[in-house]
Design an enzyme around this catalytic site. Structure first.
Site, mmCIF file in Angstrom:
data_model
loop_
_atom_site.group_PDB
_atom_site.id
_atom_site.type_symbol
_atom_site.label_atom_id
_atom_site.label_comp_id
_atom_site.label_asym_id
_atom_site.label_seq_id
_atom_site.Cartn_x
_atom_site.Cartn_y
_atom_site.Cartn_z
ATOM 1 N N ARG A 28 0.662 -1.124 0.096
ATOM 2 C CA ARG A 28 0.038 0.040 -0.159
ATOM 3 C C ARG A 28 0.990 1.141 -0.022
ATOM 4 N NH1 ARG A 28 -5.009 -0.911 0.310
ATOM 5 N NH2 ARG A 28 -5.978 -2.849 1.120
ATOM 6 N N HIS A 99 7.652 1.587 -10.440
ATOM 7 C CA HIS A 99 6.491 1.305 -9.578
ATOM 8 C C HIS A 99 5.396 1.375 -10.458
ATOM 9 C CE1 HIS A 99 7.715 5.115 -8.272
ATOM 10 N NE2 HIS A 99 6.345 5.472 -8.272
HETATM 11 P P1 DGP Z 1 5.792 8.456 -7.775
HETATM 12 O O1 DGP Z 1 5.363 9.792 -7.610
HETATM 13 O O2 DGP Z 1 4.825 7.817 -8.960
HETATM 14 O O3 DGP Z 1 7.182 8.184 -7.730
HETATM 15 O O4 DGP Z 1 5.089 7.620 -6.539
HETATM 16 C C1 DGP Z 1 5.883 7.336 -5.537
HETATM 17 C C2 DGP Z 1 4.849 6.841 -4.359
HETATM 18 O O5 DGP Z 1 5.651 6.186 -3.376
HETATM 19 C C3 DGP Z 1 4.246 8.023 -3.651
HETATM 20 O O6 DGP Z 1 2.829 7.903 -4.123
HETATM 21 C C4 DGP Z 1 4.395 7.700 -2.297
HETATM 22 C C5 DGP Z 1 5.024 6.479 -1.986
HETATM 23 N N1 DGP Z 1 6.255 6.377 -1.274
HETATM 24 C C6 DGP Z 1 7.160 6.867 -1.209
HETATM 25 N N2 DGP Z 1 7.675 6.596 -0.020
HETATM 26 C C7 DGP Z 1 7.226 5.267 0.522
HETATM 27 C C8 DGP Z 1 7.283 4.421 1.477
HETATM 28 O O7 DGP Z 1 8.411 4.585 2.432
HETATM 29 N N3 DGP Z 1 6.305 3.604 1.925
HETATM 30 C C9 DGP Z 1 5.279 3.309 0.929
HETATM 31 N N4 DGP Z 1 4.468 2.535 1.261
HETATM 32 N N5 DGP Z 1 5.024 4.199 -0.174
HETATM 33 C C10 DGP Z 1 5.918 5.216 -0.308
#
Ligand code: DGP
Length: 113
Positions: A28, A99
């Protein structure tokens, strides 16, 4: 390498995981933009979609298959969902380990902002 998603793959940073296999992990998003917001990542570090090679075709397929499986398990497959891969600045990419976003649980707008 200082990559937060590599740390999640290694188990050094906790994540709310929904699926794990030899190729990909789904967990998530920390900052959800919809009732269900899941990230599907390859275990192997690939910075952006620009770095994908033909040899990664099966891996990208694994990401899509995992997204479909997560959608079914969350019960959102029939209502629908969106899969997004952001690339570099104009795409809004902030984490440089590829991702796939799975967004679901509400009507999503189009075009995206
Ligand atoms: P993007 O903007 O497409 O690079 O999306 C990166 C996403 O990653 C953003 O929606 C927040 C998420 N994210 C960043 N750091 C973490 C983390 O440590 N854990 C989780 N679960 N999500 C994270």
């Amino acid at each position: 390498m200082d990559c937060i998603f590599c740390k999640i793959v290694a188990g050094d940073v906790p994540a709310d995981k929904l699926l794990e296999n030899d190729h990909v992990i789904a967990f998530r998003d920390l900052n959800p933009q919809a009732p269900h917001h899941v990230l599907i990542i390859p275990r192997r570090h690939i910075a952006t979609v620009n770095e994908l090679s033909p040899a990664d075709a099966a891996l990208v397929g694994e990401m899509s298959l995992a997204a479909g499986q997560v959608a079914r398990e969350l019960g959102v497959a029939d209502d629908g969902y969106r899969l997004v891969l952001n690339c570099n600045r104009n795409g809004g990419q902030t984490v440089f380990h590829i991702h796939m976003h799975l967004l679901a649980g509400r009507q999503l707008g189009w075009p995206p902002g």
